[in-house]
Each structure stands twice: as C-alpha cells, then as structure tokens.
Design a protein around this motif. Structure first.
Motif, short mmCIF file in Angstrom:
data_model
loop_
_atom_site.label_atom_id
_atom_site.label_comp_id
_atom_site.label_asym_id
_atom_site.label_seq_id
_atom_site.Cartn_x
_atom_site.Cartn_y
_atom_site.Cartn_z
N VAL A 95 0.87 -1.17 0.00
CA VAL A 95 0.00 0.00 0.00
C VAL A 95 0.91 1.22 0.00
O VAL A 95 1.79 1.35 0.84
N LYS A 96 0.70 2.10 -0.98
CA LYS A 96 1.50 3.32 -1.11
C LYS A 96 0.72 4.47 -0.49
O LYS A 96 -0.45 4.68 -0.80
N TYR A 97 1.40 5.22 0.38
CA TYR A 97 0.79 6.36 1.08
C TYR A 97 1.51 7.65 0.71
O TYR A 97 2.72 7.67 0.53
N SER A 98 0.74 8.73 0.62
CA SER A 98 1.30 10.07 0.48
C SER A 98 1.42 10.66 1.88
O SER A 98 0.47 10.62 2.66
N ILE A 99 2.59 11.21 2.19
CA ILE A 99 2.83 11.78 3.51
C ILE A 99 2.45 13.26 3.45
O ILE A 99 3.13 14.06 2.80
N GLU A 100 1.37 13.60 4.11
CA GLU A 100 0.90 14.99 4.15
C GLU A 100 0.88 15.43 5.61
O GLU A 100 -0.05 15.09 6.34
N GLN A 101 1.90 16.17 6.01
CA GLN A 101 2.13 16.64 7.38
C GLN A 101 2.15 15.44 8.32
O GLN A 101 3.08 14.66 8.26
N THR A 102 1.16 15.24 9.17
CA THR A 102 1.19 14.11 10.09
C THR A 102 0.26 12.99 9.66
O THR A 102 0.14 11.98 10.34
N GLU A 103 -0.36 13.15 8.52
CA GLU A 103 -1.34 12.16 8.07
C GLU A 103 -0.81 11.41 6.83
O GLU A 103 -0.16 11.98 5.98
N LEU A 104 -1.10 10.11 6.78
CA LEU A 104 -0.74 9.29 5.63
C LEU A 104 -2.01 8.97 4.85
O LEU A 104 -2.95 8.40 5.39
N ILE A 105 -2.04 9.34 3.58
CA ILE A 105 -3.22 9.14 2.74
C ILE A 105 -2.92 8.03 1.75
O ILE A 105 -1.95 8.10 0.99
N PRO A 106 -3.76 6.96 1.73
CA PRO A 106 -3.51 5.86 0.80
C PRO A 106 -3.73 6.29 -0.66
O PRO A 106 -4.73 6.93 -0.97
N ILE A 107 -2.77 5.97 -1.50
CA ILE A 107 -2.82 6.36 -2.91
C ILE A 107 -3.18 5.16 -3.79
O ILE A 107 -4.12 5.21 -4.56
N GLU A 108 -2.40 4.09 -3.66
CA GLU A 108 -2.63 2.91 -4.48
C GLU A 108 -2.15 1.66 -3.77
O GLU A 108 -1.41 1.75 -2.79
N SER A 109 -2.58 0.53 -4.30
CA SER A 109 -2.20 -0.74 -3.71
C SER A 109 -2.01 -1.77 -4.81
O SER A 109 -2.65 -1.68 -5.86
N ASN A 110 -1.13 -2.71 -4.58
CA ASN A 110 -1.00 -3.84 -5.49
C ASN A 110 -0.75 -5.10 -4.66
O ASN A 110 -0.27 -5.03 -3.54
N SER A 111 -1.11 -6.22 -5.23
CA SER A 111 -0.97 -7.48 -4.53
C SER A 111 -0.42 -8.52 -5.49
O SER A 111 -0.67 -8.46 -6.70
#
Length: 167
Positions: A95-111
């Motif tokens: 799971v790829k997250y974007s780091i925005e200040q103190t929050e991690l927002i999920p961008i995409e995922s692969n399996s």
C-alpha cells in the motif's frame, strides 16, 4: 500441503507434455502407448492450445488506485503486508501512502504471489483502507480471487477476503 500437491501435479503434466513433444520429434506416433493413448493425445492438444493462446494473453498488474486527491509533490511511503502465508507461496500486498504533514493518505495498492506458484494465479479485486496518523495504525480489508489452474486452465476460483492492521 494441498497447495504443494497441486503444484506438483501441474509440474508433472508440463513435464509429460514436454516428453510427448520430444518423443514425437524423435519417434513419431510410436511414442503413444496404447494404454494411455487417449490421455496422451488430450494432454498434447491442451498443451498446444495453451502454448498458442499464451502468446495472446495480457498480464494483469493487480494494481488498484485508491485516491487521486493528494499532493503529488509530497513524499510517499510503501507499507508491505503479508496477507496469507502458505507452505509453498505467500500472498503479499503493498500500500502506497502520500505523507501529508502528520497524516498518511492511501494512494494505491497492489498485490502479488511470491514463492512456488505453479498452478496458481492471484487476481486482486478490491481494497478498503483509511488515512491514518503516523503514530497510529490503519485497518484494511482486501479482496481477491485465487485461481487454481491445471495446465493453464482455471479449474477452481477461491474467493479470499483479508482484513488486518497496517503498522
């Protein structure tokens, strides 16, 4: 253990197909034992059809976009989760997250599958996860289909649902 047995059966059929191909080149139709003639011809026909159709098949990426609402200039972070650990193979998810200040927002995922995966195909169908703070953990629910293939043909589709926590 059943996964290992299934993979071995797939390998035996592939080696038998290769034995038949080499035998036809060297001995002609005398390679076909009268006792197993029907089975041998069936394996030959299915094998040849699979070789021809393999050239036309397209590879699935098993990549799912979760969100497009993020700042593309921010750094990103990838978390790895092992969804299932079998004797012969594992089902993994990134799971790829974007780091925005103190929050991690999920961008995409692969399996994907790793290990001895002869006779199996994994189709990642959906994921649900939420944004989280760096000091906390995120929950996820992932769905997919494990396809049991015999000589390239799907024999059984096993739906799988995984849920857990991304640390």
């Amino acid at each position: 253990m059943i996964h290992l047995l299934w993979s071995i059966i797939n390998l035996i059929i592939v080696f038998y197909f290769l034995y038949l191909i080499v035998g036809i080149i060297r001995k002609g139709k005398r390679i076909f034992n009268p006792k197993f003639k029907v089975v041998s011809i069936f394996v030959m026909v299915i094998g040849i059809v699979q070789v021809i159709s393999a050239a036309n098949s397209e590879e699935k990426t098993n990549r799912i976009t979760i969100s497009n609402n993020y700042n593309k200039k921010n750094f990103s972070e990838v978390e790895k989760v092992t969804l299932e650990n079998n004797l012969t193979f594992d089902i993994n998810m990134h799971v790829k997250y974007s780091i925005e200040q103190t929050e991690l927002i999920p961008i995409e995922s692969n399996s994907f599958l790793t290990g001895f995966v002869s006779g199996y195909e994994w189709e990642f169908t959906s994921i649900e996860t939420n944004s989280y703070k760096q000091s906390k953990k995120a929950e996820f629910t992932a769905n997919g289909v494990l396809k049991w293939n015999l000589f390239g043909n799907t024999i059984y589709n096993e739906s799988k649902t995984f849920s857990g926590i991304i640390k």
